[in-house]
Design a protein around this motif. Structure first.
Motif, PDB file in Angstrom:
ATOM      1  N   ALA A   1       5.944  -8.525  -0.290  1.00 19.54           N
ATOM      2  CA  ALA A   1       4.705  -7.827   0.028  1.00 19.54           C
ATOM      3  C   ALA A   1       4.826  -7.154   1.389  1.00 19.54           C
ATOM      4  O   ALA A   1       5.131  -7.814   2.383  1.00 19.54           O
ATOM      5  CB  ALA A   1       3.537  -8.799   0.028  1.00 19.54           C
ATOM      6  N   ILE A   2       4.580  -5.869   1.410  1.00 16.28           N
ATOM      7  CA  ILE A   2       4.585  -5.118   2.658  1.00 16.28           C
ATOM      8  C   ILE A   2       3.158  -5.069   3.184  1.00 16.28           C
ATOM      9  O   ILE A   2       2.249  -4.625   2.482  1.00 16.28           O
ATOM     10  CB  ILE A   2       5.113  -3.688   2.449  1.00 16.28           C
ATOM     11  CG1 ILE A   2       6.510  -3.717   1.844  1.00 16.28           C
ATOM     12  CG2 ILE A   2       5.096  -2.925   3.773  1.00 16.28           C
ATOM     13  CD1 ILE A   2       6.995  -2.354   1.378  1.00 16.28           C
ATOM     14  N   ILE A   3       2.975  -5.550   4.401  1.00  8.05           N
ATOM     15  CA  ILE A   3       1.660  -5.468   5.034  1.00  8.05           C
ATOM     16  C   ILE A   3       1.789  -4.556   6.236  1.00  8.05           C
ATOM     17  O   ILE A   3       2.871  -4.376   6.778  1.00  8.05           O
ATOM     18  CB  ILE A   3       1.104  -6.851   5.422  1.00  8.05           C
ATOM     19  CG1 ILE A   3       2.017  -7.541   6.432  1.00  8.05           C
ATOM     20  CG2 ILE A   3       0.929  -7.716   4.178  1.00  8.05           C
ATOM     21  CD1 ILE A   3       1.413  -8.782   7.042  1.00  8.05           C
TER      22      ILE A   3
ATOM     23  N   SER B   1      -4.918  -5.339   5.609  1.00  7.79           N
ATOM     24  CA  SER B   1      -3.724  -4.665   5.127  1.00  7.79           C
ATOM     25  C   SER B   1      -4.156  -3.689   4.044  1.00  7.79           C
ATOM     26  O   SER B   1      -4.447  -2.547   4.289  1.00  7.79           O
ATOM     27  CB  SER B   1      -2.719  -5.687   4.592  1.00  7.79           C
ATOM     28  OG  SER B   1      -1.573  -5.047   4.130  1.00  7.79           O
ATOM     29  N   ASP B   2      -4.226  -4.143   2.866  1.00  7.62           N
ATOM     30  CA  ASP B   2      -4.636  -3.360   1.711  1.00  7.62           C
ATOM     31  C   ASP B   2      -5.212  -4.361   0.728  1.00  7.62           C
ATOM     32  O   ASP B   2      -4.582  -5.391   0.467  1.00  7.62           O
ATOM     33  CB  ASP B   2      -3.413  -2.632   1.130  1.00  7.62           C
ATOM     34  CG  ASP B   2      -3.679  -2.048  -0.237  1.00  7.62           C
ATOM     35  OD1 ASP B   2      -4.510  -1.135  -0.338  1.00  7.62           O
ATOM     36  OD2 ASP B   2      -3.064  -2.524  -1.214  1.00  7.62           O
ATOM     37  N   SER B   3      -6.375  -4.101   0.218  1.00  7.52           N
ATOM     38  CA  SER B   3      -7.023  -5.085  -0.651  1.00  7.52           C
ATOM     39  C   SER B   3      -6.195  -5.384  -1.894  1.00  7.52           C
ATOM     40  O   SER B   3      -6.138  -6.532  -2.340  1.00  7.52           O
ATOM     41  CB  SER B   3      -8.431  -4.626  -1.030  1.00  7.52           C
ATOM     42  OG  SER B   3      -8.403  -3.329  -1.604  1.00  7.52           O
TER      43      SER B   3
ATOM     44  N   PRO C   1       0.854  -1.191   0.000  1.00  9.95           N
ATOM     45  CA  PRO C   1       0.000   0.000   0.000  1.00  9.95           C
ATOM     46  C   PRO C   1       0.892   1.243   0.000  1.00  9.95           C
ATOM     47  O   PRO C   1       2.011   1.207   0.517  1.00  9.95           O
ATOM     48  CB  PRO C   1      -0.785  -0.123   1.307  1.00  9.95           C
ATOM     49  CG  PRO C   1       0.058  -0.983   2.190  1.00  9.95           C
ATOM     50  CD  PRO C   1       0.839  -1.890   1.278  1.00  9.95           C
ATOM     51  N   PHE C   2       0.395   2.309  -0.593  1.00  6.72           N
ATOM     52  CA  PHE C   2       1.167   3.563  -0.643  1.00  6.72           C
ATOM     53  C   PHE C   2       0.228   4.764  -0.627  1.00  6.72           C
ATOM     54  O   PHE C   2       0.366   5.692  -1.401  1.00  6.72           O
ATOM     55  CB  PHE C   2       2.097   3.597  -1.860  1.00  6.72           C
ATOM     56  CG  PHE C   2       1.453   3.188  -3.171  1.00  6.72           C
ATOM     57  CD1 PHE C   2       0.716   4.095  -3.923  1.00  6.72           C
ATOM     58  CD2 PHE C   2       1.590   1.899  -3.635  1.00  6.72           C
ATOM     59  CE1 PHE C   2       0.136   3.723  -5.120  1.00  6.72           C
ATOM     60  CE2 PHE C   2       1.012   1.515  -4.843  1.00  6.72           C
ATOM     61  CZ  PHE C   2       0.287   2.439  -5.583  1.00  6.72           C
TER      62      PHE C   2
END
Length: 143
Positions: free
Chosen positions: A71-73, A79-81, A9-10
């Motif tokens: 993957a960054i959670i 987290s992010d869809s 996510p960003f």
């Protein structure tokens, strides 16, 4: 040279900071070729059907071409869809997913039990051997 897809996510300053720190380790310190969707540029109108199709296909194509996915959670149960989809798709097509959780928040069961390796700090990311790709499990609370 390994090709890595960086799922992350960003959408706020904290997420951008985590993503850029991980990207720096992977690209500058380890010398990997990294595709980061954040860097994808388009002349199409943001949010338009054409932009959505182009973005989706580019991301899917880059996952397919990658050797593995990092993957960054960040928020445990949610987290992010987009990141969650990228993890699931990667797992389904047989890509190893290295999960980076710099927040120490609990991890969703579907992420924790489909990952190849779990990394909980920038230092651990720096020392992780991407040639050996050893497995490591998430040990902690799940949702």
């Amino acid at each position: 040279m390994k090709k890595i897809y960086l799922a992350s996510p960003f959408f706020n300053d904290d997420e951008l900071e985590r993503m850029t720190s991980v990207l720096k380790v992977l690209r500058e310190e380890k010398g990997f070729e990294v595709f980061a969707p954040f860097e994808l540029k388009s002349d199409l109108e943001f949010g338009s059907l054409e932009w959505r199709k182009e973005t989706f296909l580019a991301d899917k194509t880059e996952i397919n071409k990658a050797d593995l996915v990092v993957a960054i959670i960040s928020n445990g149960n949610y987290s992010d869809s987009g990141t969650a989809w990228e993890c699931g798709y990667s797992y389904a097509i047989g890509k190893k997913v290295i999960v980076v959780n710099l927040t120490k928040n609990p991890v969703n069961l579907m992420i924790s039990d489909s990952l190849h390796a779990y990394i909980d700090s920038i230092e651990a990311l720096r020392s992780y051997d991407f040639e050996k790709l050893e497995t490591s499990s998430y040990i902690g609370k799940v949702f």
